[in-house]
Design a protein around this motif. Structure first.
Motif, PDB file in Angstrom:
ATOM      1  N   TYR A   1      36.972  35.363  41.687  1.00 22.14           N
ATOM      2  CA  TYR A   1      37.899  34.420  41.065  1.00 22.14           C
ATOM      3  C   TYR A   1      37.176  33.641  39.972  1.00 22.14           C
ATOM      4  O   TYR A   1      35.941  33.682  39.879  1.00 22.14           O
ATOM      5  CB  TYR A   1      38.520  33.484  42.105  1.00 22.14           C
ATOM      6  CG  TYR A   1      37.635  32.323  42.528  1.00 22.14           C
ATOM      7  CD1 TYR A   1      37.897  31.027  42.090  1.00 22.14           C
ATOM      8  CD2 TYR A   1      36.541  32.510  43.367  1.00 22.14           C
ATOM      9  CE1 TYR A   1      37.107  29.964  42.478  1.00 22.14           C
ATOM     10  CE2 TYR A   1      35.742  31.455  43.757  1.00 22.14           C
ATOM     11  CZ  TYR A   1      36.031  30.176  43.312  1.00 22.14           C
ATOM     12  OH  TYR A   1      35.238  29.125  43.692  1.00 22.14           O
ATOM     13  N   GLN A   2      37.944  32.953  39.156  1.00 22.76           N
ATOM     14  CA  GLN A   2      37.395  32.126  38.087  1.00 22.76           C
ATOM     15  C   GLN A   2      37.368  30.678  38.554  1.00 22.76           C
ATOM     16  O   GLN A   2      38.411  30.097  38.847  1.00 22.76           O
ATOM     17  CB  GLN A   2      38.240  32.238  36.811  1.00 22.76           C
ATOM     18  CG  GLN A   2      38.230  33.626  36.193  1.00 22.76           C
ATOM     19  CD  GLN A   2      36.842  34.058  35.770  1.00 22.76           C
ATOM     20  OE1 GLN A   2      36.136  33.341  35.063  1.00 22.76           O
ATOM     21  NE2 GLN A   2      36.433  35.234  36.214  1.00 22.76           N
ATOM     22  N   LYS A   3      36.177  30.099  38.632  1.00 26.35           N
ATOM     23  CA  LYS A   3      36.026  28.703  39.069  1.00 26.35           C
ATOM     24  C   LYS A   3      35.869  27.814  37.849  1.00 26.35           C
ATOM     25  O   LYS A   3      35.019  28.059  37.009  1.00 26.35           O
ATOM     26  CB  LYS A   3      34.813  28.548  39.984  1.00 26.35           C
ATOM     27  CG  LYS A   3      34.591  27.099  40.387  1.00 26.35           C
ATOM     28  CD  LYS A   3      33.650  26.977  41.529  1.00 26.35           C
ATOM     29  CE  LYS A   3      33.485  25.553  41.989  1.00 26.35           C
ATOM     30  NZ  LYS A   3      34.672  24.964  42.575  1.00 26.35           N
TER      31      LYS A   3
ATOM     32  N   GLU B   1      44.516  34.518  44.408  1.00 26.83           N
ATOM     33  CA  GLU B   1      43.682  35.647  44.009  1.00 26.83           C
ATOM     34  C   GLU B   1      44.187  36.945  44.633  1.00 26.83           C
ATOM     35  O   GLU B   1      44.236  37.058  45.862  1.00 26.83           O
ATOM     36  CB  GLU B   1      42.224  35.414  44.423  1.00 26.83           C
ATOM     37  CG  GLU B   1      41.589  34.198  43.789  1.00 26.83           C
ATOM     38  CD  GLU B   1      41.953  32.878  44.453  1.00 26.83           C
ATOM     39  OE1 GLU B   1      42.531  32.884  45.557  1.00 26.83           O
ATOM     40  OE2 GLU B   1      41.666  31.822  43.861  1.00 26.83           O
TER      41      GLU B   1
ATOM     42  N   GLU C   1      34.687  27.781  32.705  1.00 29.25           N
ATOM     43  CA  GLU C   1      35.060  28.648  33.818  1.00 29.25           C
ATOM     44  C   GLU C   1      33.968  29.673  34.039  1.00 29.25           C
ATOM     45  O   GLU C   1      33.474  30.260  33.079  1.00 29.25           O
ATOM     46  CB  GLU C   1      36.386  29.361  33.530  1.00 29.25           C
ATOM     47  CG  GLU C   1      37.585  28.506  33.787  1.00 29.25           C
ATOM     48  CD  GLU C   1      38.884  29.297  33.793  1.00 29.25           C
ATOM     49  OE1 GLU C   1      38.860  30.523  33.574  1.00 29.25           O
ATOM     50  OE2 GLU C   1      39.926  28.669  34.006  1.00 29.25           O
TER      51      GLU C   1
ATOM     52  N   TYR D   1      35.979  38.920  47.305  1.00 27.70           N
ATOM     53  CA  TYR D   1      36.927  38.815  46.196  1.00 27.70           C
ATOM     54  C   TYR D   1      36.270  38.052  45.058  1.00 27.70           C
ATOM     55  O   TYR D   1      35.235  37.416  45.230  1.00 27.70           O
ATOM     56  CB  TYR D   1      38.249  38.161  46.638  1.00 27.70           C
ATOM     57  CG  TYR D   1      38.152  36.693  46.981  1.00 27.70           C
ATOM     58  CD1 TYR D   1      38.485  35.715  46.049  1.00 27.70           C
ATOM     59  CD2 TYR D   1      37.748  36.271  48.254  1.00 27.70           C
ATOM     60  CE1 TYR D   1      38.415  34.367  46.372  1.00 27.70           C
ATOM     61  CE2 TYR D   1      37.676  34.935  48.569  1.00 27.70           C
ATOM     62  CZ  TYR D   1      38.022  33.981  47.634  1.00 27.70           C
ATOM     63  OH  TYR D   1      37.945  32.651  47.941  1.00 27.70           O
TER      64      TYR D   1
ATOM     65  N   SER E   1      32.733  33.070  36.602  1.00 29.12           N
ATOM     66  CA  SER E   1      33.184  34.091  37.537  1.00 29.12           C
ATOM     67  C   SER E   1      32.390  33.944  38.831  1.00 29.12           C
ATOM     68  O   SER E   1      31.162  33.859  38.804  1.00 29.12           O
ATOM     69  CB  SER E   1      32.950  35.466  36.912  1.00 29.12           C
ATOM     70  OG  SER E   1      33.467  36.457  37.743  1.00 29.12           O
TER      71      SER E   1
ATOM     72  N   VAL F   1      43.627  27.840  49.547  1.00 27.10           N
ATOM     73  CA  VAL F   1      42.369  28.596  49.554  1.00 27.10           C
ATOM     74  C   VAL F   1      41.891  28.733  51.000  1.00 27.10           C
ATOM     75  O   VAL F   1      42.545  28.252  51.924  1.00 27.10           O
ATOM     76  CB  VAL F   1      41.282  27.885  48.698  1.00 27.10           C
ATOM     77  CG1 VAL F   1      41.682  27.815  47.233  1.00 27.10           C
ATOM     78  CG2 VAL F   1      40.986  26.481  49.223  1.00 27.10           C
TER      79      VAL F   1
END
Length: 168
Positions: free
Chosen positions: A91-93, A141, A100, A89, A102, A51
């Motif tokens: 991503y799903q955390k 991602e 999860e 961007y 967004s 990351v």
């Protein structure tokens, strides 16, 4: 059955929350010999995936200041951060309790000027400097991959000298 499926889908849409906002630093430097750009990638603490430093908003700090702070806390780097974002961007955390959410991440470029021997998350992550193409390969991602590639091409002095691909 079709009606129930449509109803369930509508309920999911109504309950979906907007993406939470985070701010990230795209940390870069230029190699001494070739002046080629390198990107700093770090591993996440939970999954170990590659990351860039990022975090939640901080009270009293603007987006670029949060990105700058996260770069220091997570990677021990300091430098000149750009106020304007270079992109974003999504991503799903995965949260601690398994849910999860967004997240939309606004990314600010940070040209690294100094490295700190001591920083809050030292020893909890791996850090590596890689060329921008390798950095794009490592992150998961798709929109972050694109963002890194676009940024790398913009700052790579050798990219201007390469022949352009013929357009069809």
């Amino acid at each position: 059955m079709n009606f129930l499926h449509r109803l369930a889908s509508d309920v999911q849409l109504m309950l979906r929350r907007p993406a939470r906002m985070q701010y990230a630093a795209l940390c870069y430097r230029f190699t001494a010999k070739t002046k080629a750009p390198e990107i700093l990638v770090i591993t996440s603490r939970d999954t170990g995936r590659w990351v860039i430093p990022k975090g939640w908003p901080m009270q009293g700090k603007q987006a670029h200041e949060v990105a700058e702070r996260e770069a220091y806390e997570e990677a021990g780097v300091k430098g000149k951060v750009q106020r304007a974002a270079v992109g974003a961007y999504v991503y799903q955390k995965r949260m601690d309790h398994g849910l999860e959410i967004s997240c939309k991440v606004q990314v600010h470029a940070l040209e690294v000027e100094a490295f700190c021997k001591k920083f809050p998350e030292k020893g909890t992550r791996r850090l590596e400097w890689v060329d921008y193409k390798e950095a794009a390969k490592r992150v998961a991602e798709p929109s972050l991959k694109e963002l890194i590639l676009d940024f790398g091409k913009r700052v790579d002095p050798a990219a201007e000298q390469r022949p352009k691909e013929p357009s069809s």
